[in-house]
Enzyme design. Structure first.
Site, mmCIF file in Angstrom:
data_model
loop_
_atom_site.group_PDB
_atom_site.id
_atom_site.type_symbol
_atom_site.label_atom_id
_atom_site.label_comp_id
_atom_site.label_asym_id
_atom_site.label_seq_id
_atom_site.Cartn_x
_atom_site.Cartn_y
_atom_site.Cartn_z
ATOM 1 N N CYS A 32 77.476 56.376 -23.824
ATOM 2 C CA CYS A 32 77.210 54.992 -23.445
ATOM 3 C C CYS A 32 76.206 54.924 -22.300
ATOM 4 O O CYS A 32 75.293 54.084 -22.304
ATOM 5 C CB CYS A 32 78.507 54.283 -23.071
ATOM 6 S SG CYS A 32 79.455 55.073 -21.761
ATOM 7 N N HIS A 89 81.116 53.614 -13.028
ATOM 8 C CA HIS A 89 81.655 53.535 -14.387
ATOM 9 C C HIS A 89 83.119 53.103 -14.378
ATOM 10 O O HIS A 89 83.922 53.604 -13.598
ATOM 11 C CB HIS A 89 81.524 54.911 -15.054
ATOM 12 C CG HIS A 89 81.600 54.880 -16.544
ATOM 13 N ND1 HIS A 89 82.744 54.533 -17.230
ATOM 14 C CD2 HIS A 89 80.657 55.156 -17.493
ATOM 15 C CE1 HIS A 89 82.505 54.599 -18.530
ATOM 16 N NE2 HIS A 89 81.250 54.970 -18.726
#
Length: 475
Positions: A286, A313
């Site tokens: 991602c 994150h």
């Protein structure tokens, strides 16, 4: 009265948006045509969303786009025999009205623009999701929303471990409800007798297996299928190659960074590297998908001498709710209670999709107590000097008009926060208000929905592997 004038204007816009909805739905289901306004999809959009998307055009172009000005283009589009395209209604309308004073040539104009999507017939292809976790269920949602006679990429089965009593109902429930992305948009039924889930008319076989080479897909009428491995267990050619031993499998896509010589593909950057003979491909991570398109855009225009990428994150399933053993450093500490400093290979992985940046980037990550949406902070030393406004304007044009317009979004909001990006369909969103430039040094902040935005990128790689072309109009 002024109040009556505003109410009448709103009523007209509302009714026009309502008239658009059935046309948008039919175009998608019957012809595979996705309608957008300046990059924002109108598929399943509410009347309010359609009105808001039209209002946003003024931000991009300085000119209003009224619904009564765009509606004739949608009507003209609905009359054409065209298939498999993403059509930006806003751009078509703006381009036309800048050069015409009346609508007498709209049908001819739309027919000319849509010519690349004429006379298309594409074979339907089967897809199997191996694993049904966070990414697997979002891929299922994205594929199911494409349900219709024109759908050329059909979700035929999911493969999971287990098979205990109640498993099927649990799988269906997890697809039906999601704490982050909300309820499933539609109807889900369970066919317990045949071990299947029926979602919006899509019949999905649920297969139980403990190894990728233990399934005969042809027993379920599935053949020549693309198997999308969402488990993250197998990452090399030997492990992923087990899928190819199962009858009915044609190709394999990994939704994680791959090891060895497997191609790591970031759609929008290096999807052309996928060849017909490539049987195993990785859609990278991602974070790699979020940062690589922006880095490519910057490198193309300014050059990048070197830089550092720090990822903020959201926590993931591999962390612990409370302190417990974990093989990784620090990741054993409670995810909802701590910021956790950890490593990431995303910066180095950029070079697999963008070789010109090999050895130029370092990276680290901080896991934070949010369940979804992350941010990459890119500290870059450029090959030439620029200023904040010039750099932001360039990235705005990239988001609106370049080959990366499906990957890169751009926001000018001074109030945007992470929850505003849940459900973003872009690989990354440039936060222009946070951009810092000092001569040849730039700091960029890029948001990304590390679940949904990434899943959209995976879908694009899937279509490329299956040679399913979607035209972007206007180009």
């Amino acid at each position: 009265m002024t109040a009556d004038k505003h109410l009448k204007s709103w009523q007209e816009r509302f009714e026009m948006a309502e008239a658009m909805q059935p046309l948008i739905g039919k175009l998608y289901r019957n012809q595979g045509i996705e309608v957008l306004v300046y990059g924002k999809s109108l598929l399943n959009a509410s009347t309010i969303d359609i009105i808001k998307m039209h209002r946003l055009v003024r931000k991009h172009e300085g000119d209003k786009l009224r619904l009564r000005e765009s509606f004739p283009f949608l009507e003209a589009l609905s009359k054409l025999d065209v298939k498999y395209a993403r059509v930006d209604l806003g751009k078509l309308a703006i381009n036309y009205w800048r050069n015409h004073s009346d609508g007498s040539e709209i049908e001819a104009y739309v027919a000319k623009e849509m010519a690349p999507a004429s006379n298309q017939e594409v074979e339907q292809r089967d897809v199997v999701l191996y694993g049904f976790g966070r990414i697997g269920r979002l891929l299922a949602r994205l594929m199911i929303e494409r349900t219709g006679v024109a759908n050329n990429m059909r979700l035929r089965a999911i493969v999971v471990r287990g098979g205990r009593d109640g498993d099927l109902e649990k799988r269906a429930s997890l697809l039906r409800r999601d704490s982050i992305h909300g309820p499933f948009n539609g109807s889900i039924e369970v066919d317990a007798e045949n071990n299947a889930i029926i979602a919006n008319g899509t019949y999905i076989q649920v297969i139980y297996a403990n190894s990728p080479d233990q399934v005969d897909y042809t027993e379920y009428g599935i053949d020549n299928a693309l198997v999308v491995d969402n488990t993250g267990i197998w990452k090399d050619e030997e492990g992923l190659g087990l899928h190819l031993k199962s009858k009915g499998t044609a190709k394999v896509l990994l939704t994680a960074p791959a090891k060895g010589d497997i191609k790591n593909v970031v759609y929008g950057v290096n999807q052309a590297d996928i060849l017909d003979e490539d049987l195993i491909v990785s859609a990278a991570s991602c974070t790699t998908n979020a940062i690589t398109p922006v880095l490519k855009a910057i490198n193309d225009e300014y050059g990048i001498r070197n830089g550092h990428v720090e990822t903020v994150h959201s926590y993931t399933n591999d962390q612990n709710l409370i302190d417990n053993y974990h093989k990784g450093d620090r990741r054993g500490r409670s995810a909802p209670l701590n910021m956790v400093l950890t490593t990431t290979g995303a910066a180095k992985a950029v070079a697999k999709a963008l070789p010109e940046l090999k050895g130029k980037l370092t990276g680290n990550a901080i896991r934070v107590p949010t369940p979804n949406v992350s941010m990459a902070i890119m500290n870059l030393n450029l090959a030439k000097e620029t200023d904040r406004d010039t750099l932001n304007e360039y990235l705005r044009e990239v988001a609106l008009h370049s080959n990366l317009q499906s990957q890169v979004d751009f926001t000018e909001s001074t109030e945007i926060v992470s929850t505003d990006l849940v459900g973003s369909r872009y690989a990354g969103v440039v936060d222009s208000q946070a951009t810092i430039v000092d001569g040849d040094r730039a700091v960029l902040y890029v948001w990304y929905d590390n679940e949904f935005g990434y899943s959209r990128q995976v879908i694009r790689v899937m279509k490329k592997m299956l040679n399913l072309t979607t035209h972007v109009i206007p180009a």
